[in-house]
Design an enzyme around this catalytic site. Sequence first.
Site, PDB file in Angstrom:
ATOM      1  N   VAL A  72      -9.013  50.311 -83.268  1.00  0.00           N
ATOM      2  CA  VAL A  72      -7.897  51.118 -83.811  1.00  0.00           C
ATOM      3  C   VAL A  72      -7.807  52.548 -84.154  1.00  0.00           C
ATOM      4  O   VAL A  72      -9.028  53.101 -84.238  1.00  0.00           O
ATOM      5  CB  VAL A  72      -7.305  50.459 -85.512  1.00  0.00           C
ATOM      6  CG1 VAL A  72      -8.566  50.644 -86.233  1.00  0.00           C
ATOM      7  CG2 VAL A  72      -5.931  50.981 -85.802  1.00  0.00           C
ATOM      8  N   VAL A  74     -10.700  57.535 -84.793  1.00  0.00           N
ATOM      9  CA  VAL A  74     -10.892  56.711 -83.885  1.00  0.00           C
ATOM     10  C   VAL A  74     -11.959  55.682 -84.328  1.00  0.00           C
ATOM     11  O   VAL A  74     -13.094  55.897 -84.528  1.00  0.00           O
ATOM     12  CB  VAL A  74     -11.713  57.473 -82.594  1.00  0.00           C
ATOM     13  CG1 VAL A  74     -11.644  56.297 -81.489  1.00  0.00           C
ATOM     14  CG2 VAL A  74     -10.569  58.510 -82.356  1.00  0.00           C
ATOM     15  N   GLU A  75     -11.446  54.354 -84.428  1.00  0.00           N
ATOM     16  CA  GLU A  75     -12.391  53.281 -84.776  1.00  0.00           C
ATOM     17  C   GLU A  75     -12.612  52.417 -83.962  1.00  0.00           C
ATOM     18  O   GLU A  75     -11.706  51.736 -83.168  1.00  0.00           O
ATOM     19  CB  GLU A  75     -11.740  52.608 -86.222  1.00  0.00           C
ATOM     20  CG  GLU A  75     -11.301  53.553 -87.366  1.00  0.00           C
ATOM     21  CD  GLU A  75     -12.044  53.556 -88.544  1.00  0.00           C
ATOM     22  OE1 GLU A  75     -13.354  52.802 -88.359  1.00  0.00           O
ATOM     23  OE2 GLU A  75     -11.884  53.839 -89.357  1.00  0.00           O
ATOM     24  N   PHE A  76     -14.036  51.946 -83.631  1.00  0.00           N
ATOM     25  CA  PHE A  76     -14.430  50.725 -82.866  1.00  0.00           C
ATOM     26  C   PHE A  76     -14.811  49.568 -83.659  1.00  0.00           C
ATOM     27  O   PHE A  76     -15.260  49.977 -84.663  1.00  0.00           O
ATOM     28  CB  PHE A  76     -15.543  51.210 -81.971  1.00  0.00           C
ATOM     29  CG  PHE A  76     -15.275  52.430 -81.075  1.00  0.00           C
ATOM     30  CD1 PHE A  76     -14.826  52.293 -79.759  1.00  0.00           C
ATOM     31  CD2 PHE A  76     -15.423  53.643 -81.435  1.00  0.00           C
ATOM     32  CE1 PHE A  76     -14.600  53.320 -78.845  1.00  0.00           C
ATOM     33  CE2 PHE A  76     -15.235  54.883 -80.602  1.00  0.00           C
ATOM     34  CZ  PHE A  76     -14.753  54.758 -79.287  1.00  0.00           C
TER      35      PHE A  76
END
Length: 394
Positions: A295, A357-359
Amino acid sequence: MKRFVLVVPVVLFVLSACATVQNTDCTQGEVRLTQDFSNAPDYACRRTGLAAFELTVVPESTPINPSPWFAFDIETAREAEVSIALDYGEYRHRYRPKVEESDGNWIAFPDSAVSLDDDGHAATLRVTLSPGRYRVAAQEVIGIGERAAWREDFAARNELEIETIGHSLDGRAIEALTRAATTPDAPLIIIVGGQHPPEVTGVLGLRTFLTTLFADAAANAALDRFEWLIVPDLNPDGVAEGHWRENLGGTDLNRDWGPFEQPETAAIRDAITARHGAGHTPFILLDFHSTRHDVIYTPHDNAGLTPANFSAGWIALLNGAWTGEGEAFARDPSHNPGLPTAKSWFALTYNAPGLTVEFGDETDRERVAELSRAAAIALRQYLEAAETQPGLDG
Protein backbone atom coordinates in the site's frame (compact mmCIF):
# COMPACT_ATOMS: atom_id res chain seq x y z
CA MET A 1 24.25 -23.36 6.88
CA LYS A 2 22.53 -26.46 5.63
CA ARG A 3 19.06 -27.36 4.60
CA PHE A 4 16.58 -28.35 7.23
CA VAL A 5 13.81 -30.90 6.96
CA LEU A 6 10.49 -31.12 8.70
CA VAL A 7 10.25 -33.07 11.92
CA VAL A 8 7.88 -36.03 11.99
CA PRO A 9 8.13 -37.71 15.42
CA VAL A 10 7.71 -34.42 17.30
CA VAL A 11 5.88 -35.67 20.38
CA LEU A 12 8.23 -38.58 21.05
CA PHE A 13 11.26 -36.31 20.68
CA VAL A 14 10.02 -33.59 22.98
CA LEU A 15 9.10 -36.06 25.70
CA SER A 16 12.47 -37.82 25.65
CA ALA A 17 14.42 -34.54 25.54
CA CYS A 18 12.54 -33.00 28.45
CA ALA A 19 12.99 -36.12 30.56
CA THR A 20 16.78 -35.89 30.51
CA VAL A 21 17.39 -32.12 30.83
CA GLN A 22 19.88 -31.11 33.51
CA ASN A 23 21.46 -27.86 32.25
CA THR A 24 18.96 -25.13 31.27
CA ASP A 25 21.64 -22.90 29.66
CA CYS A 26 20.64 -22.47 26.00
CA THR A 27 24.22 -21.69 24.87
CA GLN A 28 25.78 -24.96 26.07
CA GLY A 29 25.49 -28.58 24.98
CA GLU A 30 25.43 -30.46 21.70
CA VAL A 31 22.48 -28.38 20.49
CA ARG A 32 22.73 -24.67 21.29
CA LEU A 33 20.70 -21.52 20.75
CA THR A 34 22.59 -18.20 20.70
CA GLN A 35 21.71 -14.55 20.04
CA ASP A 36 25.07 -12.84 19.55
CA PHE A 37 24.94 -11.10 16.18
CA SER A 38 23.75 -7.76 14.82
CA ASN A 39 19.95 -7.74 14.56
CA ALA A 40 19.51 -10.37 17.30
CA PRO A 41 17.68 -9.33 20.46
CA ASP A 42 18.78 -10.64 23.84
CA TYR A 43 15.65 -12.53 24.84
CA ALA A 44 15.46 -14.74 27.90
CA CYS A 45 16.01 -18.32 26.75
CA ARG A 46 15.23 -21.47 28.69
CA ARG A 47 16.24 -24.96 27.65
CA THR A 48 13.29 -27.32 28.00
CA GLY A 49 14.92 -30.39 26.44
CA LEU A 50 18.20 -31.61 25.00
CA ALA A 51 17.21 -29.88 21.76
CA ALA A 52 14.20 -27.88 22.92
CA PHE A 53 14.14 -24.20 23.84
CA GLU A 54 11.73 -21.49 24.90
CA LEU A 55 12.27 -17.80 24.06
CA THR A 56 10.35 -15.02 25.80
CA VAL A 57 9.78 -12.54 22.96
CA VAL A 58 9.31 -9.11 24.53
CA PRO A 59 9.44 -5.59 23.04
CA GLU A 60 11.91 -2.90 24.02
CA SER A 61 9.08 -0.93 25.66
CA THR A 62 5.29 -0.78 25.86
CA PRO A 63 2.90 0.17 24.41
CA ILE A 64 4.31 -0.58 20.98
CA ASN A 65 3.32 -1.51 17.44
CA PRO A 66 2.88 -5.32 17.45
CA SER A 67 5.94 -6.35 15.42
CA PRO A 68 7.35 -9.27 17.45
CA TRP A 69 10.84 -9.71 15.98
CA PHE A 70 13.12 -12.65 16.75
CA ALA A 71 16.49 -13.77 15.40
CA PHE A 72 18.79 -16.49 16.71
CA ASP A 73 21.29 -19.16 15.70
CA ILE A 74 20.87 -22.89 16.28
CA GLU A 75 24.07 -24.92 16.27
CA THR A 76 24.04 -28.69 16.52
CA ALA A 77 26.87 -31.21 16.59
CA ARG A 78 24.57 -34.07 15.57
CA GLU A 79 21.39 -34.60 13.64
CA ALA A 80 18.67 -33.37 15.94
CA GLU A 81 14.96 -32.80 16.06
CA VAL A 82 14.78 -29.24 17.39
CA SER A 83 11.86 -27.45 19.00
CA ILE A 84 11.80 -23.69 19.67
CA ALA A 85 8.82 -22.20 21.52
CA LEU A 86 8.24 -18.45 21.11
CA ASP A 87 6.24 -16.88 23.93
CA TYR A 88 4.90 -13.47 22.80
CA GLY A 89 3.14 -12.60 26.06
CA GLU A 90 0.32 -10.15 25.33
CA TYR A 91 1.32 -9.89 21.65
CA ARG A 92 0.51 -12.24 18.79
CA HIS A 93 2.53 -14.10 16.20
CA ARG A 94 3.05 -11.99 13.08
CA TYR A 95 6.03 -13.02 10.94
CA ARG A 96 6.42 -16.35 9.20
CA PRO A 97 9.73 -17.81 10.51
CA LYS A 98 12.57 -18.09 8.01
CA VAL A 99 15.96 -19.79 7.85
CA GLU A 100 19.07 -18.80 5.93
CA GLU A 101 20.43 -21.40 3.51
CA SER A 102 24.08 -21.93 2.66
CA ASP A 103 23.81 -19.75 -0.47
CA GLY A 104 22.57 -16.79 1.59
CA ASN A 105 18.96 -17.08 0.45
CA TRP A 106 16.21 -17.22 3.04
CA ILE A 107 13.32 -19.67 2.92
CA ALA A 108 10.18 -19.71 5.02
CA PHE A 109 9.38 -22.57 7.36
CA PRO A 110 6.57 -24.69 5.94
CA ASP A 111 3.23 -24.21 7.66
CA SER A 112 3.44 -27.76 9.02
CA ALA A 113 6.60 -26.84 10.97
CA VAL A 114 4.94 -23.94 12.82
CA SER A 115 2.16 -24.43 15.33
CA LEU A 116 0.29 -21.66 17.15
CA ASP A 117 -1.69 -21.78 20.35
CA ASP A 118 -5.37 -20.97 20.11
CA ASP A 119 -5.02 -17.20 20.49
CA GLY A 120 -1.70 -16.77 18.61
CA HIS A 121 0.24 -15.62 21.69
CA ALA A 122 2.74 -18.46 21.31
CA ALA A 123 4.30 -20.32 18.39
CA THR A 124 6.42 -23.47 18.27
CA LEU A 125 8.89 -24.25 15.49
CA ARG A 126 9.87 -27.89 14.94
CA VAL A 127 12.53 -29.00 12.46
CA THR A 128 15.10 -31.74 11.94
CA LEU A 129 18.62 -30.36 11.48
CA SER A 130 21.80 -31.94 10.20
CA PRO A 131 25.02 -31.00 12.01
CA GLY A 132 25.83 -27.30 11.42
CA ARG A 133 24.85 -23.75 12.29
CA TYR A 134 21.51 -22.27 11.23
CA ARG A 135 20.26 -18.69 11.41
CA VAL A 136 16.52 -18.39 12.06
CA ALA A 137 14.59 -15.12 12.14
CA ALA A 138 11.22 -13.49 11.69
CA GLN A 139 12.46 -11.93 8.45
CA GLU A 140 15.75 -11.91 6.55
CA VAL A 141 18.56 -10.62 8.78
CA ILE A 142 20.25 -7.52 7.36
CA GLY A 143 22.74 -6.43 9.98
CA ILE A 144 24.54 -3.14 10.51
CA GLY A 145 27.72 -4.18 8.69
CA GLU A 146 25.86 -5.46 5.64
CA ARG A 147 23.81 -2.27 5.43
CA ALA A 148 26.93 -0.10 5.57
CA ALA A 149 28.58 -2.22 2.88
CA TRP A 150 25.51 -1.89 0.64
CA ARG A 151 25.47 1.91 0.99
CA GLU A 152 29.17 2.13 0.14
CA ASP A 153 28.85 -0.14 -2.88
CA PHE A 154 25.70 1.55 -4.18
CA ALA A 155 27.20 5.02 -3.84
CA ALA A 156 30.39 3.97 -5.63
CA ARG A 157 28.55 2.30 -8.52
CA ASN A 158 26.17 5.22 -9.07
CA GLU A 159 28.46 8.19 -8.40
CA LEU A 160 26.69 9.32 -5.24
CA GLU A 161 28.45 10.82 -2.25
CA ILE A 162 28.21 9.43 1.27
CA GLU A 163 27.65 12.14 3.87
CA THR A 164 27.45 11.60 7.62
CA ILE A 165 24.57 13.84 8.65
CA GLY A 166 24.56 12.91 12.35
CA HIS A 167 24.97 10.09 14.84
CA SER A 168 22.60 7.81 16.70
CA LEU A 169 22.32 7.70 20.47
CA ASP A 170 24.91 4.92 20.51
CA GLY A 171 27.26 6.91 18.28
CA ARG A 172 26.60 5.12 14.98
CA ALA A 173 26.84 7.26 11.86
CA ILE A 174 23.62 8.31 10.15
CA GLU A 175 24.71 8.22 6.52
CA ALA A 176 23.02 9.92 3.60
CA LEU A 177 23.60 9.15 -0.06
CA THR A 178 23.63 12.48 -1.86
CA ARG A 179 23.68 13.58 -5.47
CA ALA A 180 24.12 17.23 -6.37
CA ALA A 181 22.00 18.85 -9.05
CA THR A 182 23.47 20.63 -12.04
CA THR A 183 21.70 23.88 -11.10
CA PRO A 184 22.00 25.73 -7.77
CA ASP A 185 18.26 26.11 -7.19
CA ALA A 186 17.16 22.58 -8.14
CA PRO A 187 14.22 21.04 -6.23
CA LEU A 188 15.08 18.56 -3.46
CA ILE A 189 13.93 14.92 -3.40
CA ILE A 190 14.22 13.07 -0.08
CA ILE A 191 14.08 9.27 0.23
CA VAL A 192 14.03 7.64 3.68
CA GLY A 193 14.17 4.04 4.90
CA GLY A 194 14.97 1.87 7.88
CA GLN A 195 12.98 3.72 10.54
CA HIS A 196 11.55 0.46 11.95
CA PRO A 197 13.99 -2.47 12.31
CA PRO A 198 11.80 -5.51 11.42
CA GLU A 199 10.46 -3.93 8.21
CA VAL A 200 12.75 -5.89 5.94
CA THR A 201 10.58 -5.86 2.82
CA GLY A 202 10.82 -2.06 2.98
CA VAL A 203 14.62 -2.35 2.97
CA LEU A 204 14.59 -4.79 0.05
CA GLY A 205 12.10 -2.67 -1.86
CA LEU A 206 14.07 0.54 -1.32
CA ARG A 207 17.26 -1.07 -2.58
CA THR A 208 15.67 -2.29 -5.80
CA PHE A 209 13.91 1.06 -6.22
CA LEU A 210 17.19 2.98 -5.95
CA THR A 211 19.09 0.53 -8.14
CA THR A 212 16.47 0.88 -10.88
CA LEU A 213 16.13 4.65 -10.52
CA PHE A 214 19.85 5.35 -10.90
CA ALA A 215 20.75 2.54 -13.29
CA ASP A 216 19.96 4.12 -16.66
CA ALA A 217 22.62 6.61 -17.70
CA ALA A 218 20.28 8.00 -20.34
CA ALA A 219 17.96 9.19 -17.56
CA ASN A 220 20.63 11.24 -15.85
CA ALA A 221 19.51 14.45 -17.54
CA ALA A 222 16.19 14.25 -15.69
CA LEU A 223 17.81 13.15 -12.42
CA ASP A 224 20.37 15.96 -12.70
CA ARG A 225 17.61 18.55 -12.43
CA PHE A 226 17.03 17.53 -8.79
CA GLU A 227 19.05 17.53 -5.59
CA TRP A 228 18.97 14.09 -3.91
CA LEU A 229 19.09 13.27 -0.20
CA ILE A 230 18.71 9.54 0.51
CA VAL A 231 18.89 8.08 4.04
CA PRO A 232 18.36 4.30 3.74
CA ASP A 233 19.04 3.35 7.38
CA LEU A 234 17.75 5.96 9.83
CA ASN A 235 17.63 3.68 12.89
CA PRO A 236 20.94 1.78 13.11
CA ASP A 237 20.76 1.29 16.89
CA GLY A 238 17.32 -0.32 16.65
CA VAL A 239 18.61 -2.68 13.96
CA ALA A 240 21.72 -3.61 15.92
CA GLU A 241 19.73 -4.37 19.08
CA GLY A 242 16.95 -6.32 17.35
CA HIS A 243 14.23 -3.86 18.36
CA TRP A 244 10.65 -4.21 17.23
CA ARG A 245 10.11 -0.55 16.50
CA GLU A 246 12.16 2.01 18.40
CA ASN A 247 15.60 3.54 18.69
CA LEU A 248 17.65 3.39 21.89
CA GLY A 249 15.74 6.41 23.16
CA GLY A 250 12.55 4.36 23.42
CA THR A 251 11.00 6.32 20.56
CA ASP A 252 9.26 5.30 17.37
CA LEU A 253 11.22 7.50 14.98
CA ASN A 254 8.25 7.84 12.67
CA ARG A 255 6.40 9.56 15.50
CA ASP A 256 9.23 12.03 16.13
CA TRP A 257 8.97 14.17 12.97
CA GLY A 258 7.92 17.38 14.65
CA PRO A 259 9.20 16.95 18.19
CA PHE A 260 12.62 15.90 16.78
CA GLU A 261 13.70 14.80 20.24
CA GLN A 262 15.91 12.00 18.91
CA PRO A 263 19.29 12.56 17.22
CA GLU A 264 18.39 10.39 14.24
CA THR A 265 15.33 12.41 13.19
CA ALA A 266 17.03 15.68 14.13
CA ALA A 267 19.89 14.74 11.78
CA ILE A 268 17.69 14.29 8.73
CA ARG A 269 15.65 17.40 9.59
CA ASP A 270 18.86 19.44 9.73
CA ALA A 271 20.07 17.99 6.43
CA ILE A 272 16.78 18.94 4.74
CA THR A 273 16.79 22.39 6.35
CA ALA A 274 20.36 23.08 5.21
CA ARG A 275 19.55 22.23 1.62
CA HIS A 276 16.39 24.30 1.73
CA GLY A 277 18.43 27.22 3.03
CA ALA A 278 20.84 26.76 0.14
CA GLY A 279 18.01 27.25 -2.36
CA HIS A 280 16.75 23.68 -2.90
CA THR A 281 12.98 23.73 -2.40
CA PRO A 282 11.72 20.38 -1.03
CA PHE A 283 9.79 18.68 -3.84
CA ILE A 284 8.73 15.20 -2.62
CA LEU A 285 9.54 12.78 0.21
CA LEU A 286 9.24 9.00 -0.10
CA ASP A 287 9.45 6.94 3.09
CA PHE A 288 9.84 3.14 2.71
CA HIS A 289 8.29 0.71 5.23
CA SER A 290 6.59 -2.68 5.62
CA THR A 291 3.10 -3.55 6.81
CA ARG A 292 0.67 -6.39 6.24
CA HIS A 293 0.00 -5.62 2.56
CA ASP A 294 1.30 -3.55 -0.36
CA VAL A 295 0.00 0.00 0.00
CA ILE A 296 1.06 3.61 -0.56
CA TYR A 297 -0.14 6.15 1.99
CA THR A 298 -0.54 9.50 0.25
CA PRO A 299 -1.91 12.96 0.93
CA HIS A 300 -5.37 13.75 -0.39
CA ASP A 301 -5.32 15.08 -3.94
CA ASN A 302 -7.12 18.24 -2.78
CA ALA A 303 -4.64 18.96 0.05
CA GLY A 304 -3.27 22.01 -1.76
CA LEU A 305 0.29 20.69 -1.97
CA THR A 306 2.87 21.44 -4.65
CA PRO A 307 3.27 19.60 -6.98
CA ALA A 308 -0.48 19.15 -6.71
CA ASN A 309 -0.71 16.12 -8.97
CA PHE A 310 2.23 14.11 -7.73
CA SER A 311 0.47 11.24 -5.91
CA ALA A 312 -2.13 10.63 -8.60
CA GLY A 313 0.34 11.17 -11.43
CA TRP A 314 3.09 8.95 -10.03
CA ILE A 315 0.71 6.12 -9.10
CA ALA A 316 -0.92 6.24 -12.54
CA LEU A 317 2.51 5.89 -14.13
CA LEU A 318 3.37 3.12 -11.66
CA ASN A 319 0.24 1.19 -12.62
CA GLY A 320 1.17 1.68 -16.26
CA ALA A 321 4.65 0.25 -15.63
CA TRP A 322 3.32 -2.66 -13.58
CA THR A 323 3.49 -6.01 -15.40
CA GLY A 324 2.88 -8.33 -12.45
CA GLU A 325 -0.28 -10.11 -11.39
CA GLY A 326 -3.16 -8.29 -9.74
CA GLU A 327 -3.13 -4.75 -8.40
CA ALA A 328 0.25 -3.18 -7.76
CA PHE A 329 -0.16 -1.04 -4.62
CA ALA A 330 -3.39 -0.09 -2.93
CA ARG A 331 -3.64 3.65 -2.26
CA ASP A 332 -4.77 5.11 1.08
CA PRO A 333 -4.93 8.92 1.49
CA SER A 334 -6.28 8.77 5.06
CA HIS A 335 -3.61 6.94 7.09
CA ASN A 336 -2.44 8.31 10.48
CA PRO A 337 -3.70 11.89 10.01
CA GLY A 338 -2.29 14.35 12.50
CA LEU A 339 0.53 12.12 13.78
CA PRO A 340 4.14 13.41 13.61
CA THR A 341 5.19 11.09 10.80
CA ALA A 342 7.68 11.90 8.05
CA LYS A 343 5.00 12.45 5.43
CA SER A 344 2.81 14.63 7.68
CA TRP A 345 5.70 16.82 8.82
CA PHE A 346 6.90 17.26 5.25
CA ALA A 347 3.48 18.38 4.04
CA LEU A 348 2.99 20.78 6.95
CA THR A 349 6.49 22.23 6.79
CA TYR A 350 7.07 22.52 3.05
CA ASN A 351 3.57 22.23 1.55
CA ALA A 352 4.93 19.36 -0.53
CA PRO A 353 3.78 15.74 -0.85
CA GLY A 354 5.23 13.11 1.45
CA LEU A 355 4.28 9.49 0.74
CA THR A 356 4.81 6.27 2.68
CA VAL A 357 5.57 3.25 0.49
CA GLU A 358 4.69 0.00 2.27
CA PHE A 359 5.42 -3.58 1.18
CA GLY A 360 3.65 -6.55 2.73
CA ASP A 361 5.53 -8.51 5.39
CA GLU A 362 5.07 -11.73 3.47
CA THR A 363 4.83 -10.36 -0.05
CA ASP A 364 6.81 -12.67 -2.32
CA ARG A 365 10.28 -11.19 -2.63
CA GLU A 366 10.21 -11.23 -6.42
CA ARG A 367 6.95 -9.29 -6.29
CA VAL A 368 8.64 -6.80 -3.95
CA ALA A 369 11.35 -6.37 -6.59
CA GLU A 370 8.82 -6.03 -9.42
CA LEU A 371 6.81 -3.42 -7.50
CA SER A 372 9.99 -1.49 -6.72
CA ARG A 373 11.14 -1.49 -10.33
CA ALA A 374 7.73 -0.27 -11.51
CA ALA A 375 7.76 2.50 -8.87
CA ALA A 376 11.24 3.65 -9.91
CA ILE A 377 10.41 3.60 -13.62
CA ALA A 378 7.28 5.62 -12.85
CA LEU A 379 9.20 8.22 -10.84
CA ARG A 380 11.76 8.60 -13.61
CA GLN A 381 8.94 9.07 -16.13
CA TYR A 382 7.33 11.66 -13.90
CA LEU A 383 10.58 13.62 -13.55
CA GLU A 384 11.22 13.43 -17.29
CA ALA A 385 7.73 14.78 -17.96
CA ALA A 386 8.31 17.54 -15.41
CA GLU A 387 11.29 18.60 -17.49
CA THR A 388 9.31 18.89 -20.72
CA GLN A 389 5.97 20.13 -19.32
CA PRO A 390 6.62 23.23 -17.18
CA GLY A 391 3.25 23.15 -15.45
CA LEU A 392 3.61 19.56 -14.23
CA ASP A 393 6.08 20.21 -11.44
CA GLY A 394 4.31 23.07 -9.78
